[in-house]
Design a protein around this motif. Sequence first.
Motif, PDB file in Angstrom:
ATOM      1  N   UNK A 170      24.260   9.498 -16.173  1.00  0.00           N
ATOM      2  CA  UNK A 170      25.579   9.381 -15.558  1.00  0.00           C
ATOM      3  C   UNK A 170      26.621   9.738 -16.609  1.00  0.00           C
ATOM      4  N   UNK A 171      27.645  10.470 -16.187  1.00  0.00           N
ATOM      5  CA  UNK A 171      28.606  11.027 -17.128  1.00  0.00           C
ATOM      6  C   UNK A 171      30.035  10.668 -16.758  1.00  0.00           C
ATOM      7  N   UNK A 172      30.876  10.687 -17.792  1.00  0.00           N
ATOM      8  CA  UNK A 172      32.316  10.555 -17.619  1.00  0.00           C
ATOM      9  C   UNK A 172      32.958  11.817 -18.187  1.00  0.00           C
ATOM     10  N   UNK A 173      33.841  12.476 -17.433  1.00  0.00           N
ATOM     11  CA  UNK A 173      34.477  13.689 -17.965  1.00  0.00           C
ATOM     12  C   UNK A 173      35.368  13.364 -19.163  1.00  0.00           C
ATOM     13  N   UNK A 174      35.384  14.263 -20.136  1.00  0.00           N
ATOM     14  CA  UNK A 174      36.235  14.057 -21.303  1.00  0.00           C
ATOM     15  C   UNK A 174      37.715  14.072 -20.910  1.00  0.00           C
ATOM     16  N   UNK A 175      38.036  14.820 -19.873  1.00  0.00           N
ATOM     17  CA  UNK A 175      39.379  14.778 -19.298  1.00  0.00           C
ATOM     18  C   UNK A 175      39.410  13.632 -18.287  1.00  0.00           C
ATOM     19  N   UNK A 176      40.089  12.535 -18.577  1.00  0.00           N
ATOM     20  CA  UNK A 176      40.037  11.356 -17.698  1.00  0.00           C
ATOM     21  C   UNK A 176      40.600  11.592 -16.295  1.00  0.00           C
ATOM     22  N   UNK A 177      41.345  12.671 -16.101  1.00  0.00           N
ATOM     23  CA  UNK A 177      41.925  12.958 -14.789  1.00  0.00           C
ATOM     24  C   UNK A 177      41.092  13.942 -13.983  1.00  0.00           C
ATOM     25  N   UNK A 178      39.977  14.379 -14.540  1.00  0.00           N
ATOM     26  CA  UNK A 178      39.193  15.421 -13.870  1.00  0.00           C
ATOM     27  C   UNK A 178      38.459  14.849 -12.665  1.00  0.00           C
ATOM     28  N   UNK A 179      38.502  15.586 -11.560  1.00  0.00           N
ATOM     29  CA  UNK A 179      37.800  15.236 -10.330  1.00  0.00           C
ATOM     30  C   UNK A 179      37.134  16.494  -9.789  1.00  0.00           C
ATOM     31  N   UNK A 180      36.085  16.326  -8.971  1.00  0.00           N
ATOM     32  CA  UNK A 180      35.460  17.474  -8.332  1.00  0.00           C
ATOM     33  C   UNK A 180      35.053  17.087  -6.910  1.00  0.00           C
ATOM     34  N   UNK A 181      35.630  17.740  -5.894  1.00  0.00           N
ATOM     35  CA  UNK A 181      35.330  17.381  -4.507  1.00  0.00           C
ATOM     36  C   UNK A 181      34.083  18.053  -3.954  1.00  0.00           C
ATOM     37  N   UNK A 182      33.445  18.933  -4.728  1.00  0.00           N
ATOM     38  CA  UNK A 182      32.245  19.622  -4.241  1.00  0.00           C
ATOM     39  C   UNK A 182      31.105  19.448  -5.240  1.00  0.00           C
ATOM     40  N   UNK A 183      30.083  20.277  -5.129  1.00  0.00           N
ATOM     41  CA  UNK A 183      28.884  20.081  -5.944  1.00  0.00           C
ATOM     42  C   UNK A 183      28.759  21.110  -7.058  1.00  0.00           C
ATOM     43  N   UNK A 184      29.880  21.588  -7.575  1.00  0.00           N
ATOM     44  CA  UNK A 184      29.839  22.536  -8.677  1.00  0.00           C
ATOM     45  C   UNK A 184      29.251  21.878  -9.923  1.00  0.00           C
ATOM     46  N   UNK A 185      28.441  22.640 -10.665  1.00  0.00           N
ATOM     47  CA  UNK A 185      27.804  22.125 -11.876  1.00  0.00           C
ATOM     48  C   UNK A 185      28.621  22.534 -13.104  1.00  0.00           C
ATOM     49  N   UNK A 186      28.713  21.621 -14.066  1.00  0.00           N
ATOM     50  CA  UNK A 186      29.558  21.834 -15.237  1.00  0.00           C
ATOM     51  C   UNK A 186      28.755  21.738 -16.529  1.00  0.00           C
ATOM     52  N   UNK A 187      29.288  22.287 -17.638  1.00  0.00           N
ATOM     53  CA  UNK A 187      28.593  22.210 -18.934  1.00  0.00           C
ATOM     54  C   UNK A 187      28.519  20.772 -19.445  1.00  0.00           C
ATOM     55  N   UNK A 188      27.404  20.434 -20.084  1.00  0.00           N
ATOM     56  CA  UNK A 188      27.231  19.093 -20.634  1.00  0.00           C
ATOM     57  C   UNK A 188      28.332  18.750 -21.637  1.00  0.00           C
ATOM     58  N   UNK A 189      28.782  19.758 -22.382  1.00  0.00           N
ATOM     59  CA  UNK A 189      29.729  19.472 -23.464  1.00  0.00           C
ATOM     60  C   UNK A 189      31.100  19.036 -22.966  1.00  0.00           C
TER      61      UNK A 189
END
Length: 260
Positions: A170-189
């Motif tokens: 389970x992850x927390x985005x480094x940008x605390x305001x980041x949200x994603x309404x779909x299932x796009x995959x993002x880099x681990x970093x």
Amino acid sequence: MKTATTTGPLAHFIARLQTAEIVSEPFPHFYLENVFPADFYQTLRDHLPASEVYQNLFEVTDYKLDHFRHRDQRDLHNEWTSSLPPSLKTFWDSFNEWFLGAELAQAVLESFGGYFETPFEPGDVSVESQLIRHRAGYFLGPHSDLYTKLVVLLIYLAPDESATHLGTSLYRPKDPDFRCPNSRHYPFEDFIQVVTAPYRPNSLLAFLRSDISFHGVEPLSQEDVANTAGRDLIQYVLHDKKARTEQLRAKKLAAKEGYE
């Protein structure tokens, strides 16, 4: 809620769900062990289908990520057992009957009951489930999941305790305001790994889907799965039935228009 009407795996599974203690960070989730009776879990492991029964995700999805070549799965709908040998078909037909039924769906809903902005009844949801097998080379970047999902259960089918590090993170985005309404995959970093659910036999990770429910799987090495057929699990999903029906209808229409 209604009490389970048997003393078998359904009753046991529901009783385990009723003990769940939800952890709110980084988003609502819980982890349970011994989710099936011990003898049933071993029987389930013994009845896992051969690899040729599974479908390769890269080949059957229109979401062409190269690492999906290392993921095989089989949808657990009511017709999937027709090609199985009789010894496996009997087991999985019986499994489908209760595992995909309304009583378990209600118990799963109730395990997160206080967290829904709008209450859901069993008739408001649809169940989808897959047997999944991950092989070396697979990974899953942080993503929040499809917007039609309400609750996801990942039931680990590990053969032993030797690969507990292979659980879902389970992850927390480094940008605390980041949200994603779909299932796009993002880099681990771009994310902070908060916790990894141990990949233990007969355990599960459950979480409430939202625009911040970022989860994924760290890359699997050949050594990670050297002594097994792969990283086996069952995914169980409750969808918002109305939203899922509309999403599938739109997808089917788009596919049809693409051929015209």
